[in-house]
Each structure stands twice: as C-alpha cells, then as structure tokens.
Motif scaffolding. Sequence first.
Motif, PDB file in Angstrom:
ATOM      1  N   ILE A   1      42.783  28.731  37.323  1.00 64.78           N
ATOM      2  CA  ILE A   1      42.361  29.875  38.133  1.00 64.78           C
ATOM      3  C   ILE A   1      42.744  31.151  37.388  1.00 64.78           C
ATOM      4  CG2 ILE A   1      42.625  31.091  40.329  1.00 64.78           C
ATOM      5  CD1 ILE A   1      43.308  28.334  41.567  1.00 64.78           C
ATOM      6  N   TYR A   2      41.787  32.033  37.266  1.00 64.37           N
ATOM      7  CA  TYR A   2      41.969  33.312  36.570  1.00 64.37           C
ATOM      8  C   TYR A   2      41.942  34.402  37.633  1.00 64.37           C
ATOM      9  CZ  TYR A   2      40.475  30.306  32.756  1.00 64.37           C
ATOM     10  OH  TYR A   2      40.380  29.280  31.856  1.00 64.37           O
ATOM     11  N   GLU A   3      43.027  35.173  37.743  1.00 64.84           N
ATOM     12  CA  GLU A   3      43.071  36.208  38.775  1.00 64.84           C
ATOM     13  C   GLU A   3      43.730  37.474  38.251  1.00 64.84           C
ATOM     14  OE1 GLU A   3      46.914  34.831  41.351  1.00 64.84           O
ATOM     15  OE2 GLU A   3      45.008  33.889  41.843  1.00 64.84           O
ATOM     16  N   ASP A   4      43.679  38.512  39.073  1.00 63.71           N
ATOM     17  CA  ASP A   4      44.165  39.825  38.654  1.00 63.71           C
ATOM     18  C   ASP A   4      45.674  40.004  38.825  1.00 63.71           C
ATOM     19  OD1 ASP A   4      44.458  40.121  41.400  1.00 63.71           O
ATOM     20  OD2 ASP A   4      43.190  41.915  41.524  1.00 63.71           O
ATOM     21  N   GLY A   5      46.387  38.999  39.270  1.00 64.53           N
ATOM     22  CA  GLY A   5      47.824  39.113  39.499  1.00 64.53           C
ATOM     23  C   GLY A   5      48.166  39.501  40.922  1.00 64.53           C
ATOM     24  N   SER A   6      47.161  39.927  41.684  1.00 65.26           N
ATOM     25  CA  SER A   6      47.352  40.294  43.087  1.00 65.26           C
ATOM     26  C   SER A   6      46.565  39.376  44.007  1.00 65.26           C
ATOM     27  CB  SER A   6      46.909  41.745  43.322  1.00 65.26           C
ATOM     28  OG  SER A   6      47.705  42.621  42.566  1.00 65.26           O
ATOM     29  N   GLY A   7      46.106  38.247  43.485  1.00 67.90           N
ATOM     30  CA  GLY A   7      45.404  37.276  44.302  1.00 67.90           C
ATOM     31  C   GLY A   7      43.893  37.341  44.234  1.00 67.90           C
ATOM     32  N   LYS A   8      43.321  38.369  43.589  1.00 68.71           N
ATOM     33  CA  LYS A   8      41.857  38.455  43.467  1.00 68.71           C
ATOM     34  C   LYS A   8      41.414  37.523  42.344  1.00 68.71           C
ATOM     35  CE  LYS A   8      38.018  41.374  42.203  1.00 68.71           C
ATOM     36  NZ  LYS A   8      37.708  42.332  41.150  1.00 68.71           N
ATOM     37  N   GLU A   9      40.603  36.535  42.704  1.00 65.03           N
ATOM     38  CA  GLU A   9      40.153  35.533  41.746  1.00 65.03           C
ATOM     39  C   GLU A   9      38.952  36.043  40.953  1.00 65.03           C
ATOM     40  OE1 GLU A   9      38.356  31.095  42.104  1.00 65.03           O
ATOM     41  OE2 GLU A   9      40.235  31.435  43.207  1.00 65.03           O
ATOM     42  N   HIS A  10      39.067  35.947  39.622  1.00 65.63           N
ATOM     43  CA  HIS A  10      37.962  36.291  38.723  1.00 65.63           C
ATOM     44  C   HIS A  10      37.105  35.078  38.416  1.00 65.63           C
ATOM     45  CE1 HIS A  10      39.332  40.329  37.827  1.00 65.63           C
ATOM     46  NE2 HIS A  10      40.511  39.877  37.459  1.00 65.63           N
ATOM     47  N   ALA A  11      37.768  33.930  38.209  1.00 66.24           N
ATOM     48  CA  ALA A  11      37.041  32.718  37.804  1.00 66.24           C
ATOM     49  C   ALA A  11      37.900  31.506  38.116  1.00 66.24           C
ATOM     50  CB  ALA A  11      36.711  32.756  36.315  1.00 66.24           C
ATOM     51  N   ARG A  12      37.247  30.353  38.138  1.00 65.44           N
ATOM     52  CA  ARG A  12      37.917  29.080  38.387  1.00 65.44           C
ATOM     53  C   ARG A  12      37.220  28.034  37.526  1.00 65.44           C
ATOM     54  NH1 ARG A  12      40.528  26.527  43.185  1.00 65.44           N
ATOM     55  NH2 ARG A  12      40.730  28.676  43.880  1.00 65.44           N
ATOM     56  N   GLN A  13      38.006  27.140  36.949  1.00 70.46           N
ATOM     57  CA  GLN A  13      37.437  26.081  36.125  1.00 70.46           C
ATOM     58  C   GLN A  13      38.108  24.760  36.468  1.00 70.46           C
ATOM     59  OE1 GLN A  13      37.918  26.657  31.887  1.00 70.46           O
ATOM     60  NE2 GLN A  13      36.601  24.931  31.404  1.00 70.46           N
ATOM     61  N   GLU A  14      37.287  23.763  36.720  1.00 67.88           N
ATOM     62  CA  GLU A  14      37.788  22.406  36.958  1.00 67.88           C
ATOM     63  C   GLU A  14      37.786  21.664  35.626  1.00 67.88           C
ATOM     64  OE1 GLU A  14      39.045  21.452  39.853  1.00 67.88           O
ATOM     65  OE2 GLU A  14      38.450  23.334  40.814  1.00 67.88           O
ATOM     66  N   ILE A  15      38.900  21.047  35.295  1.00 67.58           N
ATOM     67  CA  ILE A  15      39.041  20.263  34.073  1.00 67.58           C
ATOM     68  C   ILE A  15      39.019  18.791  34.498  1.00 67.58           C
ATOM     69  CG2 ILE A  15      40.481  19.809  32.041  1.00 67.58           C
ATOM     70  CD1 ILE A  15      39.537  22.742  32.232  1.00 67.58           C
TER      71      ILE A  15
END
Length: 119
Positions: A76-90
Amino acid sequence: MRKTFDATQLTQFIGTTGYYRISRRHLLTDGTKYLAEEAECFWMMDAIASHLSEIGTEDWFVQVRMTVNGKRATMIYEDGSGKEHARQEIPYTDFPMHAISLFACWDGEHWVIMLPSEY
C-alpha cells in the motif's frame, strides 16, 4: 537456497552515507540496499519505483507498507496520513518478514527509497 535474513540488522541504519541508483530517477539508501540484497527483494524496490513514477511528485513523501499473509503480500502506497495513492497485490513472495514499512522522498531530482530510521 534462500540465505537467512536477520531483520534486527535493519536497526543499525540511521541516516545514510551512500545512495545507490536503481533507475534514472530512483535511489536506494544504505539500509534499503542492504534490505534488497540480504532479503533478496530487489523486486520490491522495482515495484516501489514503478508506483512512485505513476504517483508523481505532487506529494514529496510516500509511505510504502507491505504486509505478508502466507505466500501473498499487499503493498500500500500512501501519503503518510492515511490517504492511499495505490495498492498492489503480490500473488507470491518468499519475503522473510511479516510486514515492513519504507519511506520514499522526492529530493527535487530523485525518489529516495529509505528505511524509516534513515528519514
């Protein structure tokens, strides 16, 4: 055969003395280079670099959280304040930790991927 990885060694990285290019716009610190080499996870650094390129530089800071459940993982890629930019399932990983959090900061020219202790 996979080598043994000692995650406690990551605590020795405070700041960095070197930067290691993994692409034209992405650098690893001493700690993330150590992680990539010792945990055999350059694939994770490549995935992070790919997503950072898509996210862009509007936010200069991105937190990457990866959790492993069995042999699958979610990044999960986020701004550090909980806002998600992207998500990737491996779908498959043999990453040796149950979870890890990394930071990436835009320095005006490169994304620098680092351990939280190197921030």
